[in-house]
Design a protein around this motif. Structure first.
Motif, PDB file in Angstrom:
ATOM      1  N   PHE A 113      43.081  41.146  37.964  1.00  0.00           N
ATOM      2  CA  PHE A 113      42.398  39.941  38.527  1.00  0.00           C
ATOM      3  C   PHE A 113      41.877  39.390  37.540  1.00  0.00           C
ATOM      4  CE2 PHE A 113      38.781  37.687  39.974  1.00  0.00           C
ATOM      5  CZ  PHE A 113      39.394  36.659  40.766  1.00  0.00           C
ATOM      6  N   TRP A 114      41.000  39.967  36.405  1.00  0.00           N
ATOM      7  CA  TRP A 114      40.605  39.477  34.979  1.00  0.00           C
ATOM      8  C   TRP A 114      41.595  38.800  34.383  1.00  0.00           C
ATOM      9  CZ3 TRP A 114      40.647  40.280  30.115  1.00  0.00           C
ATOM     10  CH2 TRP A 114      39.749  39.851  29.035  1.00  0.00           C
ATOM     11  N   LYS A 115      42.684  39.438  34.228  1.00  0.00           N
ATOM     12  CA  LYS A 115      43.790  38.847  33.233  1.00  0.00           C
ATOM     13  C   LYS A 115      44.334  37.739  33.783  1.00  0.00           C
ATOM     14  CE  LYS A 115      45.194  43.139  30.970  1.00  0.00           C
ATOM     15  NZ  LYS A 115      46.144  44.103  30.973  1.00  0.00           N
ATOM     16  N   SER A 116      44.560  37.678  35.226  1.00  0.00           N
ATOM     17  CA  SER A 116      45.012  36.497  35.876  1.00  0.00           C
ATOM     18  C   SER A 116      44.225  35.262  35.655  1.00  0.00           C
ATOM     19  CB  SER A 116      45.297  36.722  37.481  1.00  0.00           C
ATOM     20  OG  SER A 116      46.241  37.835  37.757  1.00  0.00           O
ATOM     21  N   VAL A 117      42.976  35.409  35.788  1.00  0.00           N
ATOM     22  CA  VAL A 117      41.756  34.232  35.506  1.00  0.00           C
ATOM     23  C   VAL A 117      41.889  33.986  34.278  1.00  0.00           C
ATOM     24  CG1 VAL A 117      39.469  33.880  35.606  1.00  0.00           C
ATOM     25  CG2 VAL A 117      40.278  35.211  37.542  1.00  0.00           C
ATOM     26  N   LEU A 118      41.929  34.685  33.267  1.00  0.00           N
ATOM     27  CA  LEU A 118      42.073  34.592  31.854  1.00  0.00           C
ATOM     28  C   LEU A 118      43.285  33.613  31.505  1.00  0.00           C
ATOM     29  CD1 LEU A 118      40.826  34.687  28.974  1.00  0.00           C
ATOM     30  CD2 LEU A 118      42.312  36.880  28.969  1.00  0.00           C
ATOM     31  N   SER A 119      44.433  33.883  32.313  1.00  0.00           N
ATOM     32  CA  SER A 119      45.655  33.307  32.135  1.00  0.00           C
ATOM     33  C   SER A 119      45.604  31.876  32.422  1.00  0.00           C
ATOM     34  CB  SER A 119      46.849  34.001  32.804  1.00  0.00           C
ATOM     35  OG  SER A 119      47.918  33.322  32.474  1.00  0.00           O
ATOM     36  N   GLY A 120      44.795  31.729  33.563  1.00  0.00           N
ATOM     37  CA  GLY A 120      44.498  30.499  34.286  1.00  0.00           C
ATOM     38  C   GLY A 120      44.006  29.556  33.030  1.00  0.00           C
ATOM     39  N   LEU A 121      42.672  30.018  32.478  1.00  0.00           N
ATOM     40  CA  LEU A 121      41.800  29.547  31.821  1.00  0.00           C
ATOM     41  C   LEU A 121      42.718  29.146  30.464  1.00  0.00           C
ATOM     42  CD1 LEU A 121      38.739  31.666  31.837  1.00  0.00           C
ATOM     43  CD2 LEU A 121      38.925  29.403  32.759  1.00  0.00           C
ATOM     44  N   GLN A 141      33.438  28.603  29.547  1.00  0.00           N
ATOM     45  CA  GLN A 141      33.933  29.495  30.724  1.00  0.00           C
ATOM     46  C   GLN A 141      34.564  30.577  30.186  1.00  0.00           C
ATOM     47  OE1 GLN A 141      35.922  27.400  34.018  1.00  0.00           O
ATOM     48  NE2 GLN A 141      35.012  25.595  33.193  1.00  0.00           N
ATOM     49  N   HIS A 145      33.841  34.589  30.755  1.00  0.00           N
ATOM     50  CA  HIS A 145      34.752  35.424  31.162  1.00  0.00           C
ATOM     51  C   HIS A 145      35.085  36.643  30.446  1.00  0.00           C
ATOM     52  CE1 HIS A 145      38.458  36.378  33.639  1.00  0.00           C
ATOM     53  NE2 HIS A 145      38.907  36.467  32.683  1.00  0.00           N
ATOM     54  N   LYS A 149      34.778  41.116  31.257  1.00  0.00           N
ATOM     55  CA  LYS A 149      36.039  41.953  31.435  1.00  0.00           C
ATOM     56  C   LYS A 149      35.371  43.428  31.947  1.00  0.00           C
ATOM     57  CE  LYS A 149      39.581  43.939  28.602  1.00  0.00           C
ATOM     58  NZ  LYS A 149      40.190  43.900  27.191  1.00  0.00           N
TER      59      LYS A 149
END
Length: 483
Positions: A113-121, A141, A145, A149
């Motif tokens: 989930f954390w990686k997905s959010v990072l990818s969006g950012l 942000q 983020h 982690k």
């Protein structure tokens, strides 16, 4: 001082609340008494070292970690003893593994989930950069983020066997970690190299801080670690290991940090009276181990492992000072400890650690008593004799003495226990353990000089070995002590 032909019974009755469990294990498993008592002492130190330290009368705060080494050949029931005594520690390790398995799955989901959010950012950052827009808020942000982690859970395991230096450092990385290198087959530790890292092992026994640089530029930082070593090793493997590394281990002071024992075998005396002997006291011992391990687990879950500091009572401090002076006197050239001064220099600290272990394990309150200190000193005293017997060049055991021990064992088991008080010398030669005349006769001479046998001559010139009634009647092998 030990008599080489008749090593004394291990002072297992000095182990406070653990003594009944030791006696029960000796009766039921019938392994050498020192082997069992040392395994018990090893497990006691392993489960107390994460929770307590001890303040010496000198003011130094020292770990409760201890090193134990038992020399025992195949068939001495090493594995049986280790499996039953160390069972609560292995159960703790299994419980920690099950917790870790759950935690790692949760971690993986959180990390995805954390990686997905990072990818969006990152996608937003690319878009804003193309549009020449302000990215200040987005950078904040992304910074927040990064701080969020998920932390990878730590897999803890007390019992360790095969390892290299890096794996050892990784197991102890952080602050206050505790492990034990334990093996009922010391050859595993020898081949794995765990015993060869003399400098690191000495530092870990002292609880020293260590740092290792990895190839990826990251440091492994070990602070306030606790590590005990305990192994049982076959005589030939031990001899070969000493031949290769003995001088280094002795010269570095590594062996001086061990309580070493070479107990007499119980083979030939392990008679069975029941196939499933009952255990009454062992469950209490294991329950206490479980209590201490649960407290260690509780402190782990709190996120910070802190240890309580034990101290000695005023009476114990006075006795400690007396012991220190006694040891110092015996370091003189004509005295008992002068040729093993390396071990003698560690005797008081090892005694203090053992006293702390027994104080905690037997749930004593307040400061460590003079009685507990004296009990620990009496146990360590047995190991002083063993260290001298094994490592002192002045007391090297000759082949004559070794052969005499074998002949005496034969006379005891095959003659005395068969209700005979004499045997033809030729019969003992033909069917006994020494069948070379050049070795057999000196062995008999040795036993006769000690007053344990007397050689008699019959009417036709035949020679008889007469067993000394008082000696063989009083003689007790450790395992038969409470049989």
């Amino acid at each position: 001082m030990n008599n080489f032909l008749d090593p004394p019974i291990y002072p297992r009755r000095h182990f406070c609340d653990a003594q009944d469990s030791i006696e029960e294990l000796i009766r039921n498993i019938q392994a050498p008494d020192a082997l069992i008592a040392m395994e018990v002492g090893s497990c006691m130190s392993i489960v107390t070292q994460p929770l307590y330290d001890i303040r010496l009368p000198t003011g130094q705060v020292r770990p409760l970690s201890m090193n134990w080494a038992v020399i025992a050949d195949s068939g001495e029931r090493k594995s049986a003893v280790h499996a039953i005594v160390a069972k609560p520690i292995y159960e703790f390790d299994q419980r920690m593994k099950e917790k870790y398995d759950v935690q790692i799955e949760h971690y993986k989901a959180e990390l995805d989930f954390w990686k997905s959010v990072l990818s969006g950012l990152k996608q937003k950052l690319v878009k804003l950069t193309r549009e020449d827009a302000c990215v200040k808020d987005l950078k904040e942000q992304m910074s927040e983020h990064a701080k969020a982690k998920p932390a990878k859970p730590r897999q803890r395991r007390i019992m360790r066997k095969l390892t290299n230096e890096r794996a050892m450092m990784e197991a102890l990385e952080g602050c206050g970690e505790s492990i034990g290198f334990v093996s009922d087959e010391g050859q595993v530790l020898v081949k794995g190299g765990a015993l060869e890292r003399v400098g690191i092992n000495n530092s870990l026994w002292d609880g020293a801080e260590l740092v290792m640089d990895r190839s990826d530029g990251v440091q492994l930082h070990v602070k306030d670690p606790r590590m005990s070593i305990s192994f049982m090793i076959q005589r030939l493997v031990f001899k070969q290991f000493l031949g290769k590394r003995g001088d280094e281990l002795r010269g570095s002071g590594n062996w001086a940090r061990y309580l070493i024992g070479d107990p007499r075998t119980t083979k030939g005396t392990r008679f069975i009276s029941t196939v499933n002997p009952p255990y009454v006291h062992l469950s209490k011992f294991q329950f206490r181990m479980g209590e201490l391990l649960e407290e260690y687990e509780r402190r782990i879950e709190l996120g910070k492992i802190e240890r309580d500091i034990l101290e000695f009572s005023e009476d114990a401090i006075r006795r400690w000072i007396e012991m220190s002076n006694e040891i110092e006197y015996m370091l003189r050239p004509s005295q008992y400890l002068h040729d093993i001064d390396d071990f003698a220099s560690k005797v008081l600290e090892i005694t203090s650690r053992l006293a702390g272990v027994m104080h905690v394990f037997s749930s004593q309150e307040g400061k460590i008593s003079v009685d507990t200190l004296q009990r620990a000193f009496d146990i360590v005293g047995w190991h002083i004799d063993e260290f001298k017997r094994l490592f002192s060049p002045e007391l090297a055991v000759s082949e004559v003495v070794i052969n005499a021990m074998k002949v005496e064992d034969y006379l005891y088991r095959k003659v005395w226990q068969a209700n005979y008080t004499y045997v033809l010398q030729n019969y003992a030669f033909n069917f006994g353990p020494i069948r070379t005349k050049a070795k057999f006769q000196p062995a008999l001479d040795c036993l006769e000089s000690l007053g344990r046998i007397q050689i008699g001559v019959g009417p036709r010139g035949e020679r008889y070995i007469n067993l000394h009634h008082g000696y063989f009647q009083a003689k007790q092998f450790p395992v038969l002590d409470n049989f």
